[in-house]
Write a protein that holds these residues in place. Sequence first.
Motif, PDB file in Angstrom:
ATOM      1  N   ASP A 415       0.923  -1.304  -0.030  1.00 15.07           N
ATOM      2  CA  ASP A 415      -0.058   0.009  -0.035  1.00 15.07           C
ATOM      3  C   ASP A 415       0.861   1.093   0.175  1.00 15.07           C
ATOM      4  OD1 ASP A 415      -1.676   2.021   0.660  1.00 15.07           O
ATOM      5  OD2 ASP A 415      -2.459   1.205   2.438  1.00 15.07           O
ATOM      6  N   THR A 416       1.117   1.877  -1.207  1.00 16.96           N
ATOM      7  CA  THR A 416       2.087   2.853  -1.329  1.00 16.96           C
ATOM      8  C   THR A 416       1.778   4.243  -1.266  1.00 16.96           C
ATOM      9  OG1 THR A 416       1.694   2.926  -3.677  1.00 16.96           O
ATOM     10  CG2 THR A 416       3.113   1.209  -2.930  1.00 16.96           C
ATOM     11  N   THR A 420       2.071  13.467  -6.317  1.00 16.57           N
ATOM     12  CA  THR A 420       2.618  14.250  -7.597  1.00 16.57           C
ATOM     13  C   THR A 420       3.962  14.774  -7.085  1.00 16.57           C
ATOM     14  OG1 THR A 420       0.424  14.567  -8.339  1.00 16.57           O
ATOM     15  CG2 THR A 420       2.383  15.851  -9.370  1.00 16.57           C
ATOM     16  N   ARG A 536      -7.050  13.782  -8.080  1.00  9.68           N
ATOM     17  CA  ARG A 536      -6.784  14.932  -7.098  1.00  9.68           C
ATOM     18  C   ARG A 536      -7.665  16.140  -7.572  1.00  9.68           C
ATOM     19  NH1 ARG A 536      -0.995  16.234  -4.925  1.00  9.68           N
ATOM     20  NH2 ARG A 536      -1.279  18.441  -4.850  1.00  9.68           N
TER      21      ARG A 536
END
Length: 663
Positions: A415-416, A420, A536
């Motif tokens: 789970d990374t 950006t 986002r």
Amino acid sequence: MDDRNGWGRERPAPTGLPRNPPTSFVEQANVTNERIHEEFDEPASWERAADLLAWDEPYDTVLEDEEAPFYRWFTGGTLNASFNCLDRHIEAGRKTHTAIRWEGKRGERETYTYQDLFVEVNELAAALRDLGVGEDDVVTIYLPMIPELPIAMLACARIGAPHSVVFAGLSAEALATRMDAAESEYLLTCDGYYRRGDAFNQKSKVDNACIALDHDVQTIVVDRLGDDLPHVLGDGERDYHDLREEFSGETVDPVARDAEDMLFLMYTSGTTGEPKGVVHSTGGYLAHVAWTSHAVLDVKPEDTYWCAADIGWITGHSYIVYGPLALGTTTVMYEGTPDYPDRARLWEIVDRNAVDVFYTAPTAIRAFMKWGAEYPAKHDLSSLRLLGSVGEPISPRPWDWYHERIGGGECPIVDTWWQTETGAITVSTLPGIDEMKPGSAGPPLPGIDARVVDDSGTEVAPGEAGYLVLARPWPGMARTLYDGDDRFLEEYWTQFSDPETDRWWYFSGDAARIDEDGYITVLGRIDDVINVSGRRLSTMEIESAIAGVDGVAEAAVVGRSSDANGTDVYAYVSTEGHSENGDAIREAIVESVESTIGPIARPAEVIFTPELPKTRSGKIMRRLLAAVANDEELGDTSALRNPEIVGEIQAEIGDEGEANERN
Ligand code: PRX
């Protein structure tokens, strides 16, 4: 290996319990040294990331911090990203190895070997040069998930021209804003693409964007649709395939770039209406994405690796294009959606290509769960060795489902957490070493100093919520914002930094919790940014699109938790003279949001209210609106000038909910 957590098929652990990686995975993992966290104690440790690259000139210094937070990594070194992703693999005798396996929307398939990719990238690089693109000229790329997209990125990198990829689903206006902000005079795009079987016109969006720009643009158009959507080229427009023919067989020497030179620019949503142009470097970025592809995603050159994201966002830049190609692996690129032509599409691709590593977003996993386990069960997924998740928190139930139904209980999940701005993964378990705790991303990666702090910057006690900050620089970090250094400082380095004491802590904009053992659970954004299906969006950007609609007096946008998308866009709108014409305004609002930002920002609900709740000083209390949308406790409302309105809005939402149920 200790099996106390019930690893293995016979004794599956109940939801949410920690798991150890299976021995079969650990035995072959790229990183297995359990002391790696302690060993990564100084900037020089990052040399092992830089060692994964080929440098033209070796660097002198790993980290220069005199001008913090404008850190410089691997200074003195020069390299070329396209050389690192292509030439060196060919020189190593891997010409015929598959670089890209492309799966088109209509079932088309294309395979590019490293040699094929090299040839096409060089031809395009020669064409770009001929059109006048020089080093440091920003080239905008507005393409869907077709092979020409990574080819264009690598061609730009080859000649030292930073690319700015704009997600193909964004609107003409969004494209124009980004090209204007970057003063970009070159554009690579296509005539159109297929959307659910229909031909969709991309070129008309480009034409509208170019009309809005003050400067001339030279455009290269890929003919994706052929006779399905004929198009005519105007002044300053060239056909991609004609150019390739003209420059057929030409090669271009890769330009040696300083490690700190800009590789690309990526626009992302910030807390204001203006998107931020995040600037990434060549050396530090490439080293960080290559290292994390190796250490976290466990990518090996002989793997078939699939990150099912879109290259139009950072995940695709780092983990479809640069990371996997730098390591010389086979990267799968999928143009379509997970449910077309049917809901087993992704699993059919995994099966047919014997995919080893699969990386996707929780929003997709929640959709798979809803559709049911019968779709993955139709296919042989036993080639999978590792699964990844990115973009939003993944809660234990979908985590377990992913683990069991896709990974067959045999694949570790990473789970990374990253952004950006971080360029590459910064928080995650190392899959060959660390225990996994479903719902928690994991410890900071070796060399990353992530902390959870309160308003004053003091670390909070384990289990308490606070702000997620990064207290040490890392190679993949954004170097600045294209809009200027001041905005970069203001956005990330004012909240928890202290120039007096030379303390530079990067503020992520996320809330998180940290456990006794240092595992970080990300709770979500605390600023005016919302995360819809892992994308986002800025609430202010959506609000200004709504405010432009005739008849709208004021608008406030908040996120509402949703099973399907993580968050949905909720728009509260007051109309001029309390217009009765609700349906027409609602339609115009949706239309305006879609045309100024894109369909991804479309509000799930538009709620009309005579007024928005405001403080005595006139600030809209979005916190309250978010609480109402999410059916949560309202908390303190004493600062409100018009407290009665909250009850009215609650009643309105109740009515809408009932009406929806009836429909
Ligand atoms: O809120 C966090 C969430 O996505 C935000 C970054 O979005 P973007 O810059 O578009 O990059 C997305 C892909 C890297 C973060 O501020 N986020 C990302 N990964 C996770 C996450 N939230 C929870 N868990 C994650 N693994």
